[in-house]
Design a protein around this motif. Structure first.
Motif, PDB file in Angstrom:
ATOM      1  N   TYR A  78      -8.673  16.485 -49.667  1.00 25.82           N
ATOM      2  CA  TYR A  78      -8.395  15.205 -48.525  1.00 25.82           C
ATOM      3  C   TYR A  78      -6.832  15.036 -48.828  1.00 25.82           C
ATOM      4  O   TYR A  78      -6.145  14.173 -48.004  1.00 25.82           O
ATOM      5  N   LEU A  79      -5.997  15.514 -49.777  1.00 27.59           N
ATOM      6  CA  LEU A  79      -4.690  15.426 -49.961  1.00 27.59           C
ATOM      7  C   LEU A  79      -3.810  16.123 -49.152  1.00 27.59           C
ATOM      8  O   LEU A  79      -3.903  17.312 -48.976  1.00 27.59           O
ATOM      9  N   ASN A  80      -2.840  15.618 -48.722  1.00 30.82           N
ATOM     10  CA  ASN A  80      -1.365  15.837 -47.742  1.00 30.82           C
ATOM     11  C   ASN A  80      -0.424  15.653 -48.808  1.00 30.82           C
ATOM     12  O   ASN A  80       0.226  14.544 -48.532  1.00 30.82           O
ATOM     13  N   ASN A  81       0.088  16.445 -49.778  1.00 29.44           N
ATOM     14  CA  ASN A  81       1.209  16.265 -50.583  1.00 29.44           C
ATOM     15  C   ASN A  81       2.470  16.708 -49.880  1.00 29.44           C
ATOM     16  O   ASN A  81       2.830  17.874 -50.041  1.00 29.44           O
ATOM     17  N   ILE A  82       3.155  15.771 -49.247  1.00 30.22           N
ATOM     18  CA  ILE A  82       4.197  16.174 -48.510  1.00 30.22           C
ATOM     19  C   ILE A  82       5.459  16.132 -49.280  1.00 30.22           C
ATOM     20  O   ILE A  82       6.553  17.332 -48.676  1.00 30.22           O
TER      21      ILE A  82
ATOM     22  N   ILE B 126     -16.930   8.457 -50.312  1.00 27.66           N
ATOM     23  CA  ILE B 126     -16.953   9.877 -49.597  1.00 27.66           C
ATOM     24  C   ILE B 126     -18.669  10.032 -49.905  1.00 27.66           C
ATOM     25  O   ILE B 126     -19.191  10.694 -48.839  1.00 27.66           O
ATOM     26  N   LEU B 127     -19.244   9.729 -50.950  1.00 30.28           N
ATOM     27  CA  LEU B 127     -20.476   9.937 -51.192  1.00 30.28           C
ATOM     28  C   LEU B 127     -21.461   8.947 -50.332  1.00 30.28           C
ATOM     29  O   LEU B 127     -22.577   9.177 -49.995  1.00 30.28           O
TER      30      LEU B 127
ATOM     31  N   LEU C  82     -11.001  10.461 -43.720  1.00 27.77           N
ATOM     32  CA  LEU C  82     -10.049  10.358 -44.956  1.00 27.77           C
ATOM     33  C   LEU C  82      -8.996  11.191 -44.950  1.00 27.77           C
ATOM     34  O   LEU C  82      -9.209  12.491 -44.802  1.00 27.77           O
ATOM     35  N   GLU C  83      -7.499  10.769 -45.194  1.00 22.80           N
ATOM     36  CA  GLU C  83      -6.500  11.574 -45.271  1.00 22.80           C
ATOM     37  C   GLU C  83      -5.619  10.854 -46.657  1.00 22.80           C
ATOM     38  O   GLU C  83      -5.534   9.671 -46.129  1.00 22.80           O
TER      39      GLU C  83
ATOM     40  N   VAL D 278       3.048   6.658 -33.026  1.00 24.11           N
ATOM     41  CA  VAL D 278       1.935   7.208 -32.597  1.00 24.11           C
ATOM     42  C   VAL D 278       0.910   7.466 -34.073  1.00 24.11           C
ATOM     43  O   VAL D 278       1.182   8.329 -34.953  1.00 24.11           O
ATOM     44  N   LEU D 279      -0.185   6.620 -34.010  1.00 22.79           N
ATOM     45  CA  LEU D 279      -0.889   6.453 -35.278  1.00 22.79           C
ATOM     46  C   LEU D 279      -1.666   7.617 -35.652  1.00 22.79           C
ATOM     47  O   LEU D 279      -2.058   8.417 -34.620  1.00 22.79           O
ATOM     48  N   ASP D 280      -1.736   7.724 -37.053  1.00 22.87           N
ATOM     49  CA  ASP D 280      -2.583   8.951 -37.436  1.00 22.87           C
ATOM     50  C   ASP D 280      -3.904   8.927 -36.818  1.00 22.87           C
ATOM     51  O   ASP D 280      -4.742   7.748 -36.955  1.00 22.87           O
ATOM     52  N   SER D 281      -4.496  10.159 -36.269  1.00 24.27           N
ATOM     53  CA  SER D 281      -5.851  10.311 -35.889  1.00 24.27           C
ATOM     54  C   SER D 281      -6.759  10.327 -37.139  1.00 24.27           C
ATOM     55  O   SER D 281      -8.101   9.559 -36.843  1.00 24.27           O
ATOM     56  N   LYS D 282      -6.695  10.285 -38.413  1.00 27.42           N
ATOM     57  CA  LYS D 282      -7.263  10.293 -39.403  1.00 27.42           C
ATOM     58  C   LYS D 282      -7.030   8.843 -39.996  1.00 27.42           C
ATOM     59  O   LYS D 282      -5.978   8.106 -39.820  1.00 27.42           O
ATOM     60  N   PHE D 283      -8.047   8.474 -40.887  1.00 24.65           N
ATOM     61  CA  PHE D 283      -7.922   7.079 -41.716  1.00 24.65           C
ATOM     62  C   PHE D 283      -6.933   7.416 -43.055  1.00 24.65           C
ATOM     63  O   PHE D 283      -7.356   7.941 -44.120  1.00 24.65           O
TER      64      PHE D 283
END
Length: 432
Positions: free
Chosen positions: A308-312, A274-275, A284-285, A244-249
């Motif tokens: 935008y960072l998801n540091n897992i 982003i700008l 963006l993720e 299941v692909l991420d919904s975010k880019f």
């Protein structure tokens, strides 16, 4: 009638429950060698200090594999009294940026580089030789393979080769004196000479040398006339649930993110997009899976990418594979230096079969650039190629919006673990 299996002894430091890329190569070779009439016997430390642990990998060890264990003394066990976190990072190859090193950082690096040559597992050499010499003779074993780093394991092969008549394969998962972090060890002139002398003796005593990249082969050919074979790392057909692909880019980096790998060109490009593209920031993720240096996190913050960072953090290998398959784009970053162009990250091969496009950034003439280009699995960039990188991210983003983002790899089968094991088996049988 099925022929009798040929016994070989494999000497390796990394073995389940060790995690990280170092364990994968020989775990998979051992899995498939019996299919090619070879019985692997694995020798490992009984009480190792693994910087990363992944208990799930123990399930992949075949029940009938003979595992030999012997106790090891490692100075990291003593050094952790001063700073458990720092010694764990140095042990796993995460070395602080020179400009930000504390006195303790410098002291630990100097001790590691100058007192423990070639590495902190050198104290395992003497007891291992004593243990294995007896075992090899009693069990009529005529072929051994040593795998490094840690390159002290090659010294076990060196001494055994001098004491017993046998065939010795020295497998280099990474180079020795040209590996990226070697210059960071604060080596004295004497220590540097000793490293090079040991490297020379190993390369000129082993019957055959195995490396993972063509650049390492070229470097070693300057040192030895012994035959050198390139057998890369590879991928296995990992079981998995429906993707299941991420919904975010999502742009995902899997594995250790060292200070020297910090791709400022990427962070700057994302900040610009982003700008420039209003909806980009809502999609963006940035996913980081694995150990990440503070310098990388600080730079991400400097470019205002924190939100935008998801540091897992570190996850098991099976979870890492799932993240690869679910992410929209995969990031592969290598240090921008002459010494690192020979490095082919083990995760590359799993990336290639995930059906997700790869954005790879590294030094000019990187060996892994040829693989990515040749398999049509992504795009490689040098660190200065900002406009090319920016245009590629925009193209991937537009494909994401259309629901069409995917890679279409070609010629991947040659990198399957089973096919690579077949190459290894042919080398072993040819020396019989």
């Amino acid at each position: 009638m099925k022929p009798e299996l040929k016994k070989i002894l494999i000497i390796t430091y990394y073995w389940p429950p060790a995690g990280g890329p170092g364990v994968q190569r020989w775990l998979k070779f051992v899995k498939y060698l019996p299919d090619f009439d070879i019985e692997p016997i694995v020798y490992i430390p009984e009480n190792p200090t693994y910087p990363i642990v992944d208990g799930n990998l123990e399930k992949e060890v075949a029940d009938n594999v003979i595992i030999l264990k012997n106790k090891i003394f490692e100075p990291y066990q003593l050094a952790s009294v001063f700073s458990k976190n720092k010694t764990k990072k140095i042990s796993s190859g995460i070395i602080p940026n020179k400009k930000k090193q504390t006195f303790l950082d410098k002291a630990l690096l100097w001790i590691r580089g100058n007192l423990f040559i070639p590495d902190a597992r050198v104290f395992w050499v003497k007891p291992s030789v004593a243990y294995l010499e007896k075992y090899i003779i009693e069990n009529n074993i005529d072929t051994i393979i040593t795998s490094g780093p840690p390159h002290s394991l090659h010294l076990i092969g060196l001494v055994l080769k001098q004491k017993i008549k046998l065939t010795w394969f020295a497998d280099f998962r990474d180079p020795w004196t040209t590996i990226g972090y070697h210059k960071s060890l604060r080596l004295s002139v004497r220590a540097e000479r000793k490293h090079k002398a040991l490297e020379y003796r190993v390369l000129n005593t082993a019957d055959r040398v195995i490396v993972t990249s063509k650049t390492t082969k070229t470097e070693f050919k300057e040192i030895t006339g012994k035959p050198i074979s390139v057998i890369t790392n590879g991928y296995d057909n990992e079981p998995g649930t429906e993707v299941v692909l991420d919904s975010k880019f999502s742009l995902a980096h899997i594995g250790s993110f060292l200070s020297e790998r910090n791709p400022v060109v990427l962070w700057g490009t994302l900040a610009e997009l982003i700008l420039e593209i209003p909806e980009f920031k809502s999609h963006l993720e940035l996913k980081l899976i694995g150990a990440v240096s503070q310098e990388v996190l600080d730079t991400i913050s400097q470019y205002n990418l924190d939100s935008y960072l998801n540091n897992i953090g570190y996850v098991s290998h099976s979870e890492a594979v799932a993240y690869q398959r679910n992410s929209q784009v995969l990031l592969l970053i290598e240090i921008n230096s002459e010494e690192t162009k020979s490095i082919i990250p083990g995760k590359l091969f799993e990336y290639m079969v995930s059906n997700r496009p790869i954005i790879a950034i590294g030094p000019k003439d990187s060996d892994f650039a040829d693989i990515i280009t040749g398999t049509n699995t992504g795009v490689f960039f040098e660190y200065y190629e900002k406009e090319k990188l920016k245009n590629t991210i925009i193209s991937y983003y537009n494909q994401f919006l259309e629901g069409k983002l995917q890679s279409y790899g070609v010629g991947l089968q040659k990198y399957s673990r089973k096919n690579l094991t077949k190459e290894l088996a042919q080398l072993i049988h040819s020396k019989s």
